[in-house]
Write a protein that holds these residues in place. Structure first.
Motif, PDB file in Angstrom:
ATOM      1  N   LEU A   1      -9.269 121.694  58.717  1.00 12.95           N
ATOM      2  CA  LEU A   1      -9.593 123.047  58.211  1.00 12.95           C
ATOM      3  C   LEU A   1     -11.028 123.349  57.926  1.00 12.95           C
ATOM      4  CD1 LEU A   1      -6.550 123.614  55.453  1.00 12.95           C
ATOM      5  CD2 LEU A   1      -6.833 124.685  58.189  1.00 12.95           C
ATOM      6  N   ARG A   2     -11.503 124.596  58.345  1.00 12.27           N
ATOM      7  CA  ARG A   2     -12.541 125.053  58.041  1.00 12.27           C
ATOM      8  C   ARG A   2     -12.895 126.575  58.056  1.00 12.27           C
ATOM      9  NH1 ARG A   2     -17.936 123.328  58.908  1.00 12.27           N
ATOM     10  NH2 ARG A   2     -19.534 125.024  59.452  1.00 12.27           N
ATOM     11  N   GLY A   3     -13.350 126.940  56.976  1.00 11.39           N
ATOM     12  CA  GLY A   3     -13.638 128.440  56.520  1.00 11.39           C
ATOM     13  C   GLY A   3     -12.712 128.879  55.733  1.00 11.39           C
ATOM     14  N   TYR A   4     -12.409 130.399  55.928  1.00  8.54           N
ATOM     15  CA  TYR A   4     -11.807 131.097  54.798  1.00  8.54           C
ATOM     16  C   TYR A   4     -10.364 131.579  55.278  1.00  8.54           C
ATOM     17  CZ  TYR A   4     -16.607 132.116  53.269  1.00  8.54           C
ATOM     18  OH  TYR A   4     -18.055 131.944  52.718  1.00  8.54           O
TER      19      TYR A   4
ATOM     20  N   THR B   1     -10.420 142.418  52.331  1.00 10.01           N
ATOM     21  CA  THR B   1     -10.918 140.878  51.919  1.00 10.01           C
ATOM     22  C   THR B   1     -12.433 140.842  51.919  1.00 10.01           C
ATOM     23  OG1 THR B   1      -8.818 140.184  52.445  1.00 10.01           O
ATOM     24  CG2 THR B   1     -10.348 138.540  51.914  1.00 10.01           C
ATOM     25  N   THR B   2     -12.836 140.370  50.823  1.00 10.63           N
ATOM     26  CA  THR B   2     -14.344 140.061  50.845  1.00 10.63           C
ATOM     27  C   THR B   2     -14.490 138.519  50.810  1.00 10.63           C
ATOM     28  OG1 THR B   2     -15.076 142.112  49.863  1.00 10.63           O
ATOM     29  CG2 THR B   2     -16.605 140.253  49.933  1.00 10.63           C
ATOM     30  N   TRP B   3     -15.082 137.730  51.569  1.00 10.25           N
ATOM     31  CA  TRP B   3     -15.584 136.292  51.701  1.00 10.25           C
ATOM     32  C   TRP B   3     -16.831 136.214  50.924  1.00 10.25           C
ATOM     33  CZ3 TRP B   3     -15.034 134.910  57.667  1.00 10.25           C
ATOM     34  CH2 TRP B   3     -13.761 135.140  57.918  1.00 10.25           C
ATOM     35  N   GLY B   4     -16.641 135.044  49.969  1.00 10.26           N
ATOM     36  CA  GLY B   4     -18.016 134.728  49.013  1.00 10.26           C
ATOM     37  C   GLY B   4     -17.427 134.397  47.663  1.00 10.26           C
TER      38      GLY B   4
ATOM     39  N   VAL C   1     -12.255 136.170  48.249  1.00  6.76           N
ATOM     40  CA  VAL C   1     -11.574 134.759  48.330  1.00  6.76           C
ATOM     41  C   VAL C   1     -12.944 134.049  48.786  1.00  6.76           C
ATOM     42  CG1 VAL C   1     -11.217 135.097  50.881  1.00  6.76           C
ATOM     43  CG2 VAL C   1      -9.976 133.355  49.512  1.00  6.76           C
ATOM     44  N   THR C   2     -12.804 132.746  48.244  1.00  9.09           N
ATOM     45  CA  THR C   2     -13.801 131.735  48.500  1.00  9.09           C
ATOM     46  C   THR C   2     -13.489 131.059  49.677  1.00  9.09           C
ATOM     47  OG1 THR C   2     -12.786 129.743  47.286  1.00  9.09           O
ATOM     48  CG2 THR C   2     -14.460 131.223  46.080  1.00  9.09           C
ATOM     49  N   ALA C   3     -14.356 130.380  50.453  1.00  9.35           N
ATOM     50  CA  ALA C   3     -14.115 129.378  51.219  1.00  9.35           C
ATOM     51  C   ALA C   3     -13.082 128.164  50.840  1.00  9.35           C
ATOM     52  CB  ALA C   3     -15.299 128.631  52.077  1.00  9.35           C
TER      53      ALA C   3
END
Length: 204
Positions: A101-104, A121-124, A193-195
């Motif tokens: 798996l890789r990413g968000y 949804t905001t990534w980080g 959400v985080t990775a």
């Protein structure tokens, strides 16, 4: 006099023939050496190519975890001041094989009737954890990856808040999702959400 000339001519002829034989011998020797060097270079190139191919094959050998291969569960429940709330989500590999798996994770909210709700949804980074960044995670059978999801809820039924019933979780590079119950009010349907990582340290 003629005998002397004949002897000299014969000597010169023999010497010339000897030189030609020597030249041919040297030539054959150089050709032989060239062939050996060429074979050696070819063998080295073949070994190098084989090693590169083997490394590429190994790198490509781990498939991406499909949604069907994963089980989604909740981990730690998170709360705090200023109307913040969150949860750790886990994706466990139950395929019987190693996958990556890789990413968000993709996220979406549903109401109690499983109707999709408007979700942003905001990534980080989130209120509870710093973003570990995108990394390729190799999961053996039974191993998990996790991410932290956070949102706010000013008040129950506040204008602009959505009343969720379920959370959709889509693994990276997948078009299918897993669904978990999430009976929460979420301001404006906004999630952070985080990775994914093998483990994320959170501040409850």
């Amino acid at each position: 006099m003629n005998e002397h000339l004949n002897t000299t001519d014969q000597t010169r002829t023999a010497t010339a023939k000897h030189r030609r034989r020597a030249d041919r011998k040297v030539g054959r020797t150089m050709i032989g050496l060239g062939a050996v060097v060429g074979l050696g270079l070819a063998a080295w190139a073949g070994t190098a190519n084989a090693a590169t191919s083997s490394g590429t094959a190994t790198a490509k050998a781990t498939p991406t975890c499909s949604a069907a291969a994963l089980k989604a569960t909740y981990g730690q429940q998170l709360a705090g001041g200023m109307n913040h709330e969150g949860v750790v989500i886990r994706l466990r590999n139950l395929s019987g094989k190693t996958c990556a798996l890789r990413g968000y994770p993709g996220l979406g909210l549903e109401n109690s009737a499983h109707k999709k709700l408007t979700t942003h949804t905001t990534w980080g980074n989130t209120w509870y954890a710093h973003n570990p960044g995108k990394k390729t995670l190799t999961l053996k059978d039974g191993e998990s990856a996790e991410a932290v999801v956070a949102w706010t809820h000013a008040n129950t039924g506040t204008s602009g808040a959505v009343h969720a019933g379920y959370l959709e979780i889509t693994p990276p590079a997948s078009t299918q999702h897993k669904t978990l119950a999430l009976p929460q009010w979420v301001d404006h349907g906004d999630l952070a959400v985080t990775a994914l990582a093998k483990h994320i340290t959170v501040t409850p």
